[in-house]
Enzyme design. Structure first.
Site, PDB file in Angstrom:
ATOM      1  N   HIS A  56       0.836  -1.195   0.000  1.00 40.67           N
ATOM      2  CA  HIS A  56       0.000   0.000   0.000  1.00 40.67           C
ATOM      3  C   HIS A  56       0.868   1.242   0.000  1.00 40.67           C
ATOM      4  O   HIS A  56       1.930   1.286   0.643  1.00 40.67           O
ATOM      5  CB  HIS A  56      -0.959   0.010   1.196  1.00 40.67           C
ATOM      6  CG  HIS A  56      -0.301   0.045   2.542  1.00 40.67           C
ATOM      7  ND1 HIS A  56       0.031   1.227   3.173  1.00 40.67           N
ATOM      8  CD2 HIS A  56       0.088  -0.942   3.380  1.00 40.67           C
ATOM      9  CE1 HIS A  56       0.581   0.959   4.355  1.00 40.67           C
ATOM     10  NE2 HIS A  56       0.636  -0.352   4.502  1.00 40.67           N
ATOM     11  N   ASP A  58      -0.525   4.335   0.743  1.00 43.54           N
ATOM     12  CA  ASP A  58      -1.055   5.328   1.681  1.00 43.54           C
ATOM     13  C   ASP A  58      -0.357   5.218   3.025  1.00 43.54           C
ATOM     14  O   ASP A  58       0.124   4.154   3.419  1.00 43.54           O
ATOM     15  CB  ASP A  58      -2.571   5.189   1.830  1.00 43.54           C
ATOM     16  CG  ASP A  58      -3.009   3.822   2.338  1.00 43.54           C
ATOM     17  OD1 ASP A  58      -2.414   2.809   1.917  1.00 43.54           O
ATOM     18  OD2 ASP A  58      -3.954   3.754   3.151  1.00 43.54           O
ATOM     19  N   GLU A 122      -5.165   1.074   2.650  1.00 47.71           N
ATOM     20  CA  GLU A 122      -4.893   0.066   3.666  1.00 47.71           C
ATOM     21  C   GLU A 122      -4.925   0.665   5.057  1.00 47.71           C
ATOM     22  O   GLU A 122      -5.405   0.044   6.001  1.00 47.71           O
ATOM     23  CB  GLU A 122      -3.526  -0.575   3.404  1.00 47.71           C
ATOM     24  CG  GLU A 122      -3.297  -1.899   4.151  1.00 47.71           C
ATOM     25  CD  GLU A 122      -2.743  -1.722   5.563  1.00 47.71           C
ATOM     26  OE1 GLU A 122      -2.716  -2.703   6.324  1.00 47.71           O
ATOM     27  OE2 GLU A 122      -2.328  -0.597   5.914  1.00 47.71           O
ATOM     28  N   GLU A 123      -4.451   1.899   5.182  1.00 43.46           N
ATOM     29  CA  GLU A 123      -4.401   2.546   6.483  1.00 43.46           C
ATOM     30  C   GLU A 123      -5.743   3.154   6.888  1.00 43.46           C
ATOM     31  O   GLU A 123      -5.912   3.576   8.032  1.00 43.46           O
ATOM     32  CB  GLU A 123      -3.328   3.649   6.499  1.00 43.46           C
ATOM     33  CG  GLU A 123      -1.911   3.148   6.247  1.00 43.46           C
ATOM     34  CD  GLU A 123      -1.368   2.320   7.399  1.00 43.46           C
ATOM     35  OE1 GLU A 123      -2.134   1.985   8.321  1.00 43.46           O
ATOM     36  OE2 GLU A 123      -0.168   1.999   7.352  1.00 43.46           O
ATOM     37  N   GLU A 151       4.686  -5.692   4.204  1.00 40.57           N
ATOM     38  CA  GLU A 151       4.528  -5.003   5.484  1.00 40.57           C
ATOM     39  C   GLU A 151       5.772  -5.176   6.351  1.00 40.57           C
ATOM     40  O   GLU A 151       6.509  -6.166   6.241  1.00 40.57           O
ATOM     41  CB  GLU A 151       3.313  -5.552   6.239  1.00 40.57           C
ATOM     42  CG  GLU A 151       1.973  -5.215   5.628  1.00 40.57           C
ATOM     43  CD  GLU A 151       1.538  -3.779   5.904  1.00 40.57           C
ATOM     44  OE1 GLU A 151       2.325  -3.003   6.500  1.00 40.57           O
ATOM     45  OE2 GLU A 151       0.414  -3.438   5.528  1.00 40.57           O
ATOM     46  N   HIS A 337       4.037   3.990  12.247  1.00 40.35           N
ATOM     47  CA  HIS A 337       2.977   4.863  12.775  1.00 40.35           C
ATOM     48  C   HIS A 337       3.504   5.842  13.829  1.00 40.35           C
ATOM     49  O   HIS A 337       2.716   6.577  14.417  1.00 40.35           O
ATOM     50  CB  HIS A 337       1.815   4.056  13.355  1.00 40.35           C
ATOM     51  CG  HIS A 337       1.023   3.306  12.332  1.00 40.35           C
ATOM     52  ND1 HIS A 337      -0.294   2.954  12.521  1.00 40.35           N
ATOM     53  CD2 HIS A 337       1.343   2.843  11.105  1.00 40.35           C
ATOM     54  CE1 HIS A 337      -0.738   2.296  11.461  1.00 40.35           C
ATOM     55  NE2 HIS A 337       0.251   2.223  10.589  1.00 40.35           N
TER      56      HIS A 337
END
EC number: 3.5.1.18
Length: 364
Positions: A56, A58, A122-123, A151, A337
């Protein structure tokens, strides 16, 4: 890619950048977009095996900019680390996959089909991203054999851990309805906070299952609990809670719902439960993909990886039930994150080499 401000669900041109790298290799491109989400399906070759490289573009919000040591969208190298939002989650993984494919194809064609499945959702809600693409491709009769999701899966050192499964995620917005009244006259009211609190106490105490050799026990967590009118002498008319299950293969969404409703029915005469299912649990058992991934990590990183099924969810939850043997392999996850998200510069080429090794073992 890090320099592109792809705050979810905005791809911010990342897929166009990927297309510019993959086009010279002979890939064909299709955008299966929906709901303002960019989804790239890029393929090369035909027939089996179909290997999907998934990721992903994003990213999550940056958080307070003042707490970053450098602009989160200005990729910055400092002390052997590459800083930037998305550096670990998961633009480095995608870049490493592209470079691996470039090197593999430089040695000659592969058997079967290579595919990239890249999304910008995805987020966020994950409603119009990989889930949507899988539904479209399923309807066409496309059946994958293998999938690698880039990931951030490593724990302390690159390649020390790969994700072979994930727990399911089931959540609920709960509203308990009572009767508002004065705190001095409780017999004339029905306190929903008391009812909800007693129900939550019982739910928290339940051992939902004991897990198994591949998964830890199912977890129940309350993330929000709210009630009140703003006045301290008023019994409110309703109270709300939000809770979530991260559940293993010993439980099902339906069985968990049934057990929750049995508790709520005893404590709360009136309530509304709005459930959502983010993904079912999945597990890839030892087979060709895990064998190849284990051997690749051993040859490149110097150790056999541990197999892991914890953590949050990923788009693997949509790909694995499609029928593909699925693993997640990527950089160290410690900074994802967080403020000052980063990857180790010295991990990038070995990560790409791990992907290359897997592809060569399965597609030569």
């Amino acid at each position: 890619m890090i320099a592109r401000r792809s705050n979810t669900p905005d791809d911010a041109g990342c897929c166009e950048l990927l297309e510019s790298r993959l086009a010279p290799l002979g890939f064909s491109f299709e955008y299966i977009n929906a709901g303002g989400v960019t989804n790239l399906w890029a393929t090369l070759g035909s027939g089996a095996p179909l290997m999907i490289l998934a990721g992903h573009t994003d990213v999550v919000p940056t958080g307070p900019l003042a707490q970053w040591t450098s602009d989160p969208f200005t990729p910055t190298v400092r002390d052997g680390l590459l800083y930037g939002r998305g550096a670990a989650d998961m633009k480095s993984g995608i870049a490493a996959m592209v470079c691996a494919v470039e090197r593999v194809l430089a040695q000659g064609p592969v058997k079967g089909t290579l595919a990239f499945l890249i999304t910008s959702d995805e987020e966020g809600a994950a409603r119009y991203g990989t889930r949507h693409v899988v539904d479209v491709l399923k309807a066409r009769g496309v059946v994958p054999d293998y999938a690698i999701v880039g990931e951030a899966s490593s724990n302390e050192t690159l390649g020390d851990r790969i994700v072979t499964g994930r727990r399911g995620s089931l959540g609920c917005n709960l509203r308990v309805i009572g009767k508002q009244g004065h705190v001095a006259y409780p017999h004339k009211a029905d306190n929903p906070v008391h009812r909800l609190a007693s129900a939550m106490a019982e739910l928290v105490a339940i051992a939902w299952d004991t897990g198994n050799e591949s998964f830890p026990p199912t977890s129940f967590q309350v993330s929000n609990f709210n009630g009140g009118t703003g006045a301290n002498n008023v019994i409110p008319g309703e109270a709300t809670a939000v809770f979530n299950f991260r559940y293993c293969t010993e439980s099902t969404a339906d069985s968990l719902k049934a057990r929750v409703h049995a508790v709520l029915d005893r404590h709360c005469p009136q309530y509304e439960a709005d459930w959502w299912l983010s993904g079912e649990p999945f597990l890839t058992r030892r087979g060709a993909l895990i064998e190849a991934a284990e051997a690749a990590c051993l040859s490149v990183a110097g150790r056999k990886p541990d197999f892991f099924t914890g953590g949050g969810t990923s788009d693997a939850r949509f790909i694995a039930p499609w029928g593909a043997q699925t693993v997640e392999i990527g950089p160290i996850s410690d900074s994802i994150h967080k403020i000052n998200e980063h990857v180790r510069i010295d991990d990038l080429e070995p990560l790409s080499a791990i992907y290359q090794s897997i592809l060569e073992r399965l597609m030569r």
